[in-house]
Structures are given as C-alpha cells and as structure tokens.
Write a protein that holds these residues in place. Structure first.
Motif, short mmCIF file in Angstrom:
data_model
loop_
_atom_site.label_atom_id
_atom_site.label_comp_id
_atom_site.label_asym_id
_atom_site.label_seq_id
_atom_site.Cartn_x
_atom_site.Cartn_y
_atom_site.Cartn_z
N ALA A 1 9.32 9.19 10.61
CA ALA A 1 8.16 10.08 10.66
C ALA A 1 7.77 10.60 9.28
CB ALA A 1 8.46 11.25 11.60
N ARG A 2 8.75 11.08 8.54
CA ARG A 2 8.44 11.63 7.23
C ARG A 2 7.97 10.54 6.27
NH1 ARG A 2 12.89 15.26 4.49
NH2 ARG A 2 13.67 13.17 4.07
N SER A 3 8.59 9.37 6.36
CA SER A 3 8.17 8.26 5.50
C SER A 3 6.72 7.88 5.76
CB SER A 3 9.05 7.03 5.74
OG SER A 3 10.34 7.26 5.27
N MET A 4 6.29 8.02 7.00
CA MET A 4 4.89 7.71 7.33
C MET A 4 3.98 8.79 6.74
SD MET A 4 4.72 4.89 9.17
CE MET A 4 3.18 4.95 10.09
N LYS A 5 4.38 10.03 6.85
CA LYS A 5 3.57 11.12 6.34
C LYS A 5 3.40 10.98 4.82
CE LYS A 5 3.64 16.12 5.70
NZ LYS A 5 4.70 16.96 5.14
N TRP A 6 4.46 10.58 4.16
CA TRP A 6 4.39 10.40 2.71
C TRP A 6 3.85 9.03 2.32
CZ3 TRP A 6 9.85 12.88 1.75
CH2 TRP A 6 9.69 14.26 1.62
N LYS A 7 3.53 8.26 3.30
CA LYS A 7 3.00 6.91 3.08
C LYS A 7 3.95 6.04 2.25
CE LYS A 7 -1.71 8.23 4.00
NZ LYS A 7 -3.09 8.32 3.58
N ILE A 8 5.23 6.33 2.37
CA ILE A 8 6.20 5.38 1.80
C ILE A 8 6.17 4.17 2.71
CG2 ILE A 8 8.64 4.95 1.37
CD1 ILE A 8 8.95 7.91 0.69
N LYS A 9 6.25 4.43 4.01
CA LYS A 9 6.03 3.38 5.00
C LYS A 9 4.59 3.47 5.47
CE LYS A 9 9.24 2.61 8.29
NZ LYS A 9 10.48 2.86 9.10
N ARG B 1 0.82 -1.21 0.00
CA ARG B 1 0.00 0.00 0.00
C ARG B 1 0.86 1.26 0.00
NH1 ARG B 1 -2.95 0.92 4.40
NH2 ARG B 1 -1.57 -0.31 5.72
N THR B 2 2.14 1.12 -0.29
CA THR B 2 3.01 2.29 -0.29
C THR B 2 2.56 3.29 -1.35
OG1 THR B 2 5.32 2.98 -0.27
CG2 THR B 2 4.70 1.38 -1.94
N SER B 3 2.93 4.56 -1.19
CA SER B 3 2.35 5.60 -2.05
C SER B 3 2.94 5.66 -3.46
CB SER B 3 2.49 6.97 -1.38
OG SER B 3 3.86 7.25 -1.17
N TYR B 4 4.13 5.11 -3.66
CA TYR B 4 4.72 5.19 -5.00
C TYR B 4 4.27 3.98 -5.85
CZ TYR B 4 8.05 6.00 -8.73
OH TYR B 4 8.62 6.23 -9.96
N GLY B 5 3.56 4.26 -6.92
CA GLY B 5 2.92 3.23 -7.73
C GLY B 5 3.82 2.07 -8.14
N PRO B 6 4.96 2.35 -8.80
CA PRO B 6 5.81 1.24 -9.24
C PRO B 6 6.32 0.37 -8.08
CG PRO B 6 6.40 3.23 -10.42
CD PRO B 6 5.40 3.63 -9.38
N TYR B 7 6.55 1.00 -6.93
CA TYR B 7 7.02 0.25 -5.75
C TYR B 7 5.89 -0.66 -5.24
CZ TYR B 7 9.84 -0.30 -1.40
OH TYR B 7 10.61 -0.76 -0.36
N ALA B 8 4.69 -0.08 -5.14
CA ALA B 8 3.54 -0.85 -4.66
C ALA B 8 3.27 -2.04 -5.57
CB ALA B 8 2.31 0.05 -4.58
N ARG B 9 3.35 -1.81 -6.88
CA ARG B 9 3.05 -2.90 -7.82
C ARG B 9 4.12 -3.99 -7.75
NH1 ARG B 9 1.13 1.60 -10.68
NH2 ARG B 9 3.03 1.94 -11.88
N SER B 10 5.39 -3.60 -7.59
CA SER B 10 6.38 -4.68 -7.50
C SER B 10 6.23 -5.43 -6.18
CB SER B 10 7.81 -4.17 -7.72
OG SER B 10 8.07 -3.03 -6.98
#
Lengths: 324, 95, 260
Positions: free
Chosen positions: A218-226, A150-159
């Motif tokens: 913290a920032r990774s959570m805000k950006w929904k990377i994590k 469910r990460t925010s970056y499309g290509p990362y989420a798809r892989s």
C-alpha cells in the motif's frame, strides 16, 4: 542560504507534504531531494534486492554456458548472463545514490539480511530450463520492470529504462529455445514440457504475495515506488502467456485455467504458497549453494582487489614523488 | 564481489558524433585507466557510444536542491533571453 | 585424377584442417574464459571477462563456419565443435589448461594475447581472402585483450607480495606450454609455402621482447629452468581437454540430428 534557513524551519510534516505533492504531480524524486526516511529505506530494500537478484540470477543460467548445444546458443546465453551482471551493476550504482555502498549491500546479501528473488533457488537441470527461464522468468521480470520505468525515484526509473531496452532480447531468446524444442524431436518436446511444468508456477510467484498479504504494497503504491499491484501484474502475465503456450503446442500447467467473459481475463488455479514460503525459508534446492558460490567468488577475489589497491597506492605515491 | 578497495567513477558516453556526452551511470574501478576499460565493457556492450568520459565521483561538485530557488529562479524573469520574446512583423516570414 | 587436381584437393583439405585448428584454439580458450562467469573478483571484471570469452567464441564460429563452407558437404560450424573427439582437436595445449586462479588466467591471456597480436597481423597478409577478413576483425579484439592482460600483469606483479607470488607461480606453470606456439608442422609448412598460413617461428622474437619488457616492469621472471610440453597440433593433449569436451559436447551428442 536564506532558502536553507527557511527549509530548515519547515516541519517534517510540511516537508513530507511537499514530497507527496511532487510524487502526485508525477515528478521524479532525485538523490539530493528531501525524502522520508521510510521512503529511502523502502527503496534501498527493493532496489538492492533487485540488484542481488540479477547477480544471483547469473548462476542458474551460468550453469549451462559450458553445455549449450550450439555455438550460437553458447554466445547468446553468455551475453545474456553477462547482461545480468551489467544490470546488477546499474542497480547497485542507482542504489548507491541513496547513501549505501555496494560493499554494504553485498554484505547484507551474504549474511542473509537482504533477499534475492526466490526463483533462483530452483535448480536448472536441462537445456529446456534455459528456454523456460528466458521466456517465463525474464518475462515475469520484464512485466514488473516495464511498470517500474515509471517509478518515482529518478535513478531507479532510469536504470529500469536501460534494463528494459536490453532485456527485450532475453525473453525472446528464451522463447525461441522453447520453439525449437517444442517443434523438435519427441524427446526435445518432452524436455520443453518438463521445463514449463517446473518453472510456470514459481514464475507466477515472482510477482510476490497477493495484495492482501503484501506487507509493503500500500505505501509503495502511494509513493509510486510500485506502479501496479502484485496481483494486477501477475494477471497480466498469466493472460499473455496462454497463447504463447498454445503456440508451442504444450500442455498448460494450470488445469483450472478458464477464460472469464465478464472480467475479460483468465481465472486461474490457486498458487501453492506453502511451497513458495518453504523455498524462501531455506528449503529450496539451491539456497545455500547460491550464497556459498557468491561468498566463495568474493573471497577468492580478495587478493586481486587488495593487489589492485596496493598497485594504485604505489602509483599515486610515485606521481607525488615525481611531482615534488 | 564487494568493492571496498575500489573507487567510484561516473560514466559519460557520447552516443554518436555531433551529440553531447550523457551521464549513463557509475562503476567501481581502480584508477582512471581501468575505469575507462570497464566503462566500455559495462555501458557500451551494444555499441551505444563512440566516446567515453570517466570522472571520479568525488571530483564532481553538484548544486544543491535546496539552492534551486537562488540558482535557477532568477532566470525565470528574463524572457528577453528567448527568441520568442521578439514577435516578427507578419511581412517577415523567415529570420 | 590428374596430378594437378590431386594437388588441388590436397591443398583444399590442408586449408580446411588449418582453419579448423585455429577454430579449436578459439573455442577451447573461449570455453575456459566463459567458466569465469559469476566467479570474477568483482562485478566489473566479470563483465569484462565475459566480453573476452564472447570474442573468442565468435572467432571460433567464423573459423568453423569457413571450414564448413570449404568442406561443402553439409557440415555446420557445430559439427566441428561438438562431434570431434579429443584426438581430433588440434588446439595448442596452452588453451586447454584449466582456468586456475585469476593470476593463472591473466598469465595465460597475456601470453596468448600477445601471440595473437603478431599472429593475426601476419594472417592479415595471408593469400586467402577469408582468413584475411577474419584476422582483420579479430585483430581489433586482440588489441583490447592485450591492453587488459598487460595492465593486469603489471597490477598483479607490482601489487602485493601475494599477488606477485601467485603471478610468478602461474608463469612457472604455464611457460613450458608457450614453446609449441612457435613451431609449425608439415601441414602448416605446405600452407606457408603457398602464402596462406602464418610462419609462427618468425613471431617468437617480437613476442619474447614484449613479454620480457612487461615482466620486467612487473617485477616478474621468465623461469630459469626451461621445460616444454608439445603436441596440441597432433591431437596429443593433456588430460584436461577430454573433460572440457565431455561437458561441451554432451547435450549436442545426446540428441543426434536435433536442432537447437
């Protein structure tokens, strides 16, 4: 064109606000979208580290392919390690969409500016380690990866979705190895216990430092990377592993583990972070070996890559001449 | 294992007969032929497909996110392109 | 025991021995290719080599599994792979040679893949239906292997000066191991007579024609000075096989009777 002009006049702050709105609305960020440079750099760091971990992770298990104790196990282990190469490749190609080449990423790995999961600095000494790695190391990785679907970056989420689908067998084959050992001869059971003891704590450390200590959290959570914090994921893994250890009839390596009625979670013993940082900082058994192995394969293959490039140039030249 | 001498290809797989080819990822290879072979090894290890396309990444022209308003918004106001725009009389049950 | 039951017993044992040696070829080569894991020239090739190794290991399992069924004495596929010694292995020597550099591996694969192309085709006409089924499955894999090893040979032969040199060196080092691929012993002769085994002598011409054509296109040469090492089918091996088996069999043998 007009749109571009409007966009170009938008301030950085405005762009970032629109970007954050997309993220808050659970929309994926795609390669061509505007993104803050720090978001891009953060992703490159995390995704390439993830890719390198898959690739370096081939070595500790590759170490046992030629010694696997049955033909079936040999085939399973080989296909698992091969999957890891595939996963490294999916992740490299997803990271490339951020504007960095695979060659640059590999160079960062080989010169030590990029990291890989420190778990692979531990040596694999017995067949039991193939069980423990599949079960615990892949298990911990999967906890993390499921969350990253469910990460925010499309290509990362798809892989991640593709990788999770393929990896479900990795953990199971590892646990199955453990079942055979734990329910086998006394010597096999001892082997299983030894592997569990050596890999349990390092697996917990795969989730990273405590949230309070984590530099990027913290920032990774805000950006929904994590999507979930290190400690939450680690807790999930600790809780689900308890009954798996009980089923095997092995001793739990954590002597301080107790069920906490109020939290409905296990309280566990403190991790040895000194050891963790010591291994990360070069004192693991295999730090140098893993990178040297990678560099050697790379250098041994240089003439092959040059030959294919030369062959292709000749072929293209011939086609142009033929066409003329 | 760097790939500085290789080209980047995008890979599309048709999962089964009757379905479209779908983009699955990319890989590095030297030439189309090798790209096809690697696509088979990398993206169809579990018989995920019955047909593979590979295209050089540089040969793909992509629309720009910045153009989205001019590209896609104009079709927003053409509901008459959708069947749901035309209510059927109650008496007609199938069409 | 009457003469005819005695013959039956012998021919069954012949079949088992034949199936096992085909299994030996597959497992030894599969083992060698699997040594490339994490050592390939780039990631895509690592994965491709893994697939080829898996094909060979799968082939070995089918063959040893069939031998176990025929033996009908409680033996498993693993007993054939892990409990026999160097002298009992009857793989062709070419399969046991160390993996070498990438040129060496590609050269060996080219010679063996093209050989298998004809061998497996012939085996699909065997009088033994199980061997026919195994050959039919393996043939599809080999078609793909041939594609790979042919295009790599062309690429490396006609690539750079270094790649050409390495390929030629590999050919010079391996060529002498190709001759025994086309020789049958008494066991195989008996099975050829009953239509079970492949008469490999007949494969030499078409194989050589293919190899010559590919070498010519790649600018590579069959060695002028010919030499031949033989003995695989008699268990007369190079010193490399013992080390391969030591590694492969060590865990299995350390825990007699254990399940994995």
């Amino acid at each position: 064109m007009v749109n571009n002009m409007i966009k170009n006049t938008l301030s950085e702050i405005e762009l970032e606000r629109l970007f954050q709105e997309k993220i808050d609305a659970e929309q994926k960020i795609e390669p061509k979208d505007w993104m803050p440079d720090a978001y891009r750099q953060n992703l490159i760091r995390q995704m390439s580290q993830h890719a390198h971990s898959e690739v370096i992770g081939m070595q500790p298990e590759g170490n046992w392919i030629t010694r696997a104790p049955s033909l079936r196990r040999k085939a399973v282990l080989l296909s698992k390690v091969q999957d890891e190469a595939g996963h490294g490749l999916y992740l490299y190609s997803a990271t490339e969409t951020l504007g960095i080449s695979r060659a640059q990423m590999i160079e960062a790995l080989q010169t030590g500016t990029a990291k890989y999961a420190s778990i692979f600095n531990y040596p694999t000494q017995t067949w039991g380690d193939m069980g423990a790695i599949g079960w615990l190391v892949d298990g911990a990785a999967i906890c993390n990866q499921v969350s990253l679907q469910r990460t925010s970056y499309g290509p990362y989420a798809r892989s991640m979705i593709r990788i999770c689908k393929e990896e479900s067998f990795h953990q199971r084959q590892g646990y199955q190895i453990m079942i055979e050992l734990a329910h086998g001869t006394p010597a096999q059971k001892a082997m299983a216990q030894d592997s569990l003891n050596r890999f349990y704590w390092p697996s917990l450390m795969m989730f990273g430092p405590h949230d309070s200590e984590s530099a990027h959290s913290a920032r990774s959570m805000k950006w929904k990377i994590k999507r979930e914090t290190n400690d939450d994921l680690r807790q999930k893994f600790i809780d689900q592993t308890v009954s798996q250890i009980t089923f095997l009839g092995l001793e739990h390596p954590d002597k301080d583990l107790v069920w906490n009625e109020k939290r409905e979670q296990y309280d566990s013993g403190e991790l040895d972070w000194d050891e963790f940082y010591s291994v990360i900082n070069g004192n693991g058994h295999c730090n140098r070996q893993r990178i040297q192995h990678h560099v050697k394969a790379h250098e041994d293959g240089a003439w092959v890559r040059e030959a294919t490039a030369a062959y292709n140039r000749k072929k293209e030249l011939k086609q142009t001449v033929d066409a003329a | 294992m760097t790939t500085e001498k290789l080209e980047l290809f995008e890979v599309f797989v048709r999962p089964k007969r009757g379905l479209d080819h779908k983009h699955v990822g990319s890989l590095h290879a030297q030439g189309r032929e090798q790209a096809l072979e690697y696509a088979r090894d990398v993206y169809t290890r579990r018989t995920e497909g019955i047909s593979i396309w590979v295209v050089k990444s540089q040969d793909i022209s992509a629309s720009q996110e910045d153009d989205n308003e001019s590209f896609f918004d104009p079709s927003d106001d053409k509901p008459y392109r959708h069947a749901t725009y035309y209510p059927l009389p109650k008496e007609i049950t199938t069409m | 025991m009457t003469q005819s039951t005695q013959n039956k017993v012998d021919s069954k044992q012949d079949l088992i021995n034949y199936v096992v040696r085909l299994g030996d070829d597959a497992i030894v080569l599969g083992h060698r290719i699997s040594e490339w894991v994490s050592e390939g020239p780039f990631l895509e090739e690592d994965i491709a080599l893994g697939n080829v190794a898996l094909d060979y290991i799968g082939r070995a399992r089918m063959l040893y599994g069939y031998a176990a069924t025929l033996s009908d004495d409680g033996k498993t596929e693993d007993d054939f792979a892990f409990l026999r010694d160097e002298r009992q292995f009857e793989n062709y020597l070419i399969n046991e040679l160390p993996r070498g550099d990438f040129a060496y591996t590609i050269t060996r694969q080219l010679l063996v893949d093209l050989y298998n192309k004809y061998y497996l085709l012939a085996l699909t006409k065997s009088a033994d239906p199980t061997l026919v089924a195994i050959a039919q499955k393996a043939r599809k894999e080999t078609t793909y292997h041939c594609r790979r090893s042919t295009s790599w040979t062309l690429r490396l032969g006609d690539g750079t000066t270094e790649s050409k040199q390495r390929m030629q060196l590999a050919i010079d080092d391996i060529w002498g191991y190709s001759h025994e691929l086309f020789e049958s012993d008494a066991l195989e002769q008996r099975l050829i007579d009953t239509g079970v085994a492949v008469d490999c002598a007949a494969l030499k011409q078409p194989w050589l024609t293919d190899v010559k054509a590919i070498f010519e296109e790649a600018g590579l040469n069959i060695p002028q000075q010919d030499w031949a090492v033989r003995g695989g089918r008699k268990g007369y091996h190079s010193e490399h096989l013992g080390h391969l088996l030591t590694q492969m069999q060590f865990v299995y043998r350390s825990f007699p009777g254990a399940n994995w």
